[in-house]
Motif scaffolding. Structure first.
Motif, mmCIF file in Angstrom:
data_model
loop_
_atom_site.group_PDB
_atom_site.id
_atom_site.type_symbol
_atom_site.label_atom_id
_atom_site.label_comp_id
_atom_site.label_asym_id
_atom_site.label_seq_id
_atom_site.Cartn_x
_atom_site.Cartn_y
_atom_site.Cartn_z
ATOM 1 N N GLY A 58 0.859 -1.440 0.052
ATOM 2 C CA GLY A 58 -0.052 -0.110 -0.051
ATOM 3 C C GLY A 58 0.837 1.261 0.088
ATOM 4 O O GLY A 58 0.472 2.369 -0.607
ATOM 5 N N ALA A 59 1.740 1.137 0.562
ATOM 6 C CA ALA A 59 2.793 2.379 0.726
ATOM 7 C C ALA A 59 3.374 2.737 -0.551
ATOM 8 O O ALA A 59 3.448 4.214 -0.908
ATOM 9 N N ASP A 60 3.804 1.913 -1.362
ATOM 10 C CA ASP A 60 4.406 1.891 -2.864
ATOM 11 C C ASP A 60 3.125 2.012 -3.796
ATOM 12 O O ASP A 60 3.368 2.189 -5.049
ATOM 13 N N ARG A 61 1.966 1.575 -3.475
ATOM 14 C CA ARG A 61 0.872 1.508 -4.326
ATOM 15 C C ARG A 61 1.123 0.354 -5.482
ATOM 16 O O ARG A 61 1.128 0.669 -6.553
ATOM 17 N N THR A 62 1.631 -0.617 -5.187
ATOM 18 C CA THR A 62 2.108 -1.506 -6.029
ATOM 19 C C THR A 62 1.303 -2.947 -5.615
ATOM 20 O O THR A 62 1.385 -3.234 -4.374
ATOM 21 N N MET A 63 1.369 -3.815 -6.400
ATOM 22 C CA MET A 63 0.647 -5.223 -6.187
ATOM 23 C C MET A 63 1.701 -5.977 -7.128
ATOM 24 O O MET A 63 1.688 -6.138 -8.353
ATOM 25 N N TRP A 64 2.142 -7.286 -6.472
ATOM 26 C CA TRP A 64 2.935 -7.984 -7.347
ATOM 27 C C TRP A 64 2.287 -9.556 -7.318
ATOM 28 O O TRP A 64 2.896 -10.298 -8.194
ATOM 29 N N ILE A 65 1.254 -9.720 -6.933
ATOM 30 C CA ILE A 65 0.590 -10.937 -7.216
ATOM 31 C C ILE A 65 -0.773 -10.580 -8.092
ATOM 32 O O ILE A 65 -1.608 -9.887 -7.486
ATOM 33 N N PHE A 66 -1.078 -11.401 -8.979
ATOM 34 C CA PHE A 66 -2.262 -11.188 -10.017
ATOM 35 C C PHE A 66 -2.758 -12.302 -10.698
ATOM 36 O O PHE A 66 -2.072 -13.565 -10.724
ATOM 37 N N GLU A 67 -3.975 -12.371 -11.265
ATOM 38 C CA GLU A 67 -4.500 -13.351 -11.995
ATOM 39 C C GLU A 67 -4.096 -12.955 -13.603
ATOM 40 O O GLU A 67 -3.834 -11.964 -13.855
ATOM 41 N N PRO A 68 -3.951 -14.134 -14.299
ATOM 42 C CA PRO A 68 -3.331 -14.036 -15.578
ATOM 43 C C PRO A 68 -4.344 -13.116 -16.522
ATOM 44 O O PRO A 68 -3.767 -12.348 -17.135
ATOM 45 N N HIS A 69 -5.542 -13.044 -16.240
ATOM 46 C CA HIS A 69 -5.984 -12.021 -17.408
ATOM 47 C C HIS A 69 -6.328 -10.565 -17.000
ATOM 48 O O HIS A 69 -6.522 -9.766 -17.902
ATOM 49 N N VAL A 70 -5.824 -10.388 -15.575
ATOM 50 C CA VAL A 70 -5.612 -9.108 -15.418
ATOM 51 C C VAL A 70 -4.226 -8.575 -16.085
ATOM 52 O O VAL A 70 -4.438 -7.536 -16.348
ATOM 53 N N ALA A 71 -3.169 -9.357 -15.910
ATOM 54 C CA ALA A 71 -1.982 -8.982 -16.600
ATOM 55 C C ALA A 71 -2.164 -8.702 -18.204
ATOM 56 O O ALA A 71 -1.841 -7.808 -18.712
ATOM 57 N N GLU A 72 -3.081 -9.659 -18.747
ATOM 58 C CA GLU A 72 -3.367 -9.401 -20.063
ATOM 59 C C GLU A 72 -4.017 -8.173 -20.250
ATOM 60 O O GLU A 72 -3.705 -7.439 -21.373
#
Length: 554
Positions: free
Chosen positions: A127-141
């Motif tokens: 939350g501090a850096d407003r990043t997320m490193w884990i995700f579903e495949p369709h989200v990345a696409e």
């Protein structure tokens, strides 16, 4: 038909057949841009985005229909290493992942509060850096497609390089490339962003496949590594490699090599194993049961049956959680999703041969899941547990919920004037002209399954040596030798040793290097010079403006 007309027709056909390859550029199938990016990977899209932001026209020539490579094909439990050294557009990608999951609508199969915050060595949601490193495949696409639309990228999908005669070169300069469909792409600069390095190879650039002997670069962890077990992906109990346990005359079980193990540190052409990063779920109404695949042979999994019988119990240790009660399921243990030893021919294979290799991997892995969920040789406890899992129905929807991209962990690697080795990764050697950073461990999956002197099955090639601190990656590692090609950059199959590549080969690093490659390509165009002559001071200034992380002191 008039004989004279027929004669002229035959002569015309013969004339056209003798035309050089560049004659195809005169047809209506020609497309031209300042920068041509070959590949559909995450690196390809990030390179194209940066080319566009640099004010250059750009074309993406993608063999793939779906963009994003492994990031969009199951590898959602990101191998971040030290996330602080991930900058530029790569960090923007992970910021967009964060923004997506801030919406309640994104949590269809699970409440956000139920997900937890587990990442690989880092919180999944920062939350501090407003990043997320884990995700579903369709989200990345989806994010990759957003990059395409927002930057008005011209993407040609399903276009496969003619690897035999599709690269037109004048001296050391690529003029254009032709795909199997007949399309011709002209450019001032080219970027090979494939996992295989097909454009690099077709352009006549030097490369290596397999493991160098440890003596080549005076490395400790390269070459054959007998009895080195650093990830627990080896057999700790005595498992017979023969079809009838203990009977040499019954023949070897599938996947076991009859070759004697080579000496420690010796080189070979063998590759760390490939697999698919499956997206699974245990949500009953959302899972697709594991079906019996094509060419199913239960003997392919007899070693696993014997492993279970020996008491092995780590079956679910790499069902890493991603949002919406799904997993990024990776290889784990001595016998798992890695199809060990079955990918050696892949880098140099024709497209048709690659399809067969890929299909064999798919059948093996689907068969593995079916076996564990159904075979009576699997202990009932594990069988029942496996039956609760299945493929996620909302992923890879036009591919029967199976990942689009096999995990090509390593294929060709360029040999340039500068080769990055374990010495740089382990902080024992400084790096000139840094254009990005890596931080992951020296990481190699098993390369072969063999018979020990005592007559039991064992794996070899599994290496995991922690990098003591983040390290820089040199610009010289992504450019070929000047005499071989002066307008090509290779940010994925870059110049490194096998074991150093084990650290570099992470999706965030590929994105970082691709952005830097595109920036350098734009500079080369502006100054009308080859990529080897780009001013590093000028390149460095631009990369820092783009918030790339180049070295620990930056």
């Amino acid at each position: 038909m008039n004989c004279q007309y027929l004669k002229h027709l035959v002569l015309a056909v013969l004339f056209l057949a003798k035309l050089p390859s560049y004659a195809y550029a005169e047809t209506g199938l020609t497309h031209q841009a300042d920068i041509v990016v070959y590949g559909g990977t995450s690196a390809a899209i990030i390179a194209a985005v940066q080319a566009s932001r640099s004010g250059k026209s750009v074309i993406v020539v993608s063999p793939d229909k779906h963009l994003g490579g492994l990031s969009s094909s199951g590898l959602g439990f990101t191998d971040t290493g030290n996330k602080s050294v991930i900058g530029g557009i790569a960090r923007e990608f992970y910021h967009r992942v964060y923004l997506h999951y801030q919406n309640r609508e994104a949590w269809k199969w699970q409440q956000k509060e139920e997900y937890g915050n587990k990442g690989q060595g880092t919180p999944a949601i920062d939350g501090a850096d407003r990043t997320m490193w884990i995700f579903e495949p369709h989200v990345a696409e989806s994010i990759m497609e957003d990059f395409v639309s927002e930057n008005n990228l011209q993407v040609f999908r399903g276009e496969w390089l003619d690897r035999k005669k599709g690269v037109e070169m004048r001296e050391s300069v690529i003029s254009g490339i032709r795909t199997l469909s007949g399309k011709y792409f002209k450019g001032k600069m080219f970027i090979d962003a494939t996992y295989e390095g097909d454009l690099m190879a077709a352009a006549g650039v030097s490369y290596h496949i397999g493991r160098e002997a440890s003596s080549v670069y005076q490395e400790t962890w390269n070459g054959v590594q007998p009895l080195v077990f650093q990830h627990n992906h080896h057999f700790t109990t005595n498992i017979s490699p023969y079809r009838v346990s203990g009977d040499k005359n019954s023949g070897l079980l599938p996947g076991v090599s009859e070759e004697p193990l080579a000496m420690k540190g010796s080189g070979d052409r063998k590759l760390q194993a490939y697999c698919y990063r499956m997206c699974l779920t245990d949500k009953p109404e959302h899972r697709k049961a594991f079906a019996r695949p094509d060419h199913y042979d239960r003997m392919n999994y007899e070693i696993l049956a014997r492993l279970f019988q020996s008491g092995w119990s780590e079956l679910f240790d790499k069902y890493d959680p991603i949002p919406n009660r799904k997993t990024d399921t990776n290889n784990h243990g001595p016998f798992s999703t890695d199809f060990i030893g079955m990918n050696y021919e892949y880098p140099e294979a024709s497209y048709e041969e690659r399809k067969k290799i890929i299909k064999a991997h798919e059948d093996y892995q689907k068969g593995l899941m079916y076996f564990m969920a159904n075979d009576i040789k699997v202990p009932e406890l594990y069988r029942t547990a496996m039956q609760k899992w299945g493929l996620a129905k909302d992923e890879f929807v036009d591919n029967e919920n199976w990942p689009y991209q096999i995990y090509v962990r390593e294929a060709r690697r360029m040999i340039s004037d500068y080769v990055l080795t374990e010495h740089e990764v382990l902080g024992k050697k400084s790096v000139p002209k840094p254009i990005g950073m890596g931080s992951y461990a020296l990481d190699s999956h098993n390369t072969q399954r063999y018979i020990t002197a005592e007559g039991y099955v064992q794996n070899e090639g599994d290496i995991g040596v922690t990098a003591p601190k983040p390290y820089s990656i040199s610009y010289d590692a992504i450019v070929p030798k000047a005499k071989e090609c002066s307008n090509l950059l290779v940010p994925v199959c870059l110049s490194s040793s096998h074991i150093a590549y084990g650290s570099i080969r992470m999706e965030p690093v590929f994105m970082i290097l691709a952005e830097s490659a595109a920036t350098a390509a734009a500079l080369a165009i502006d100054h009308n010079i080859g990529v080897q002559k780009v001013s590093y001071s000028e390149l460095k200034a631009l990369l820092l403006e783009q918030k790339q992380r180049l070295a620990l002191k930056e």
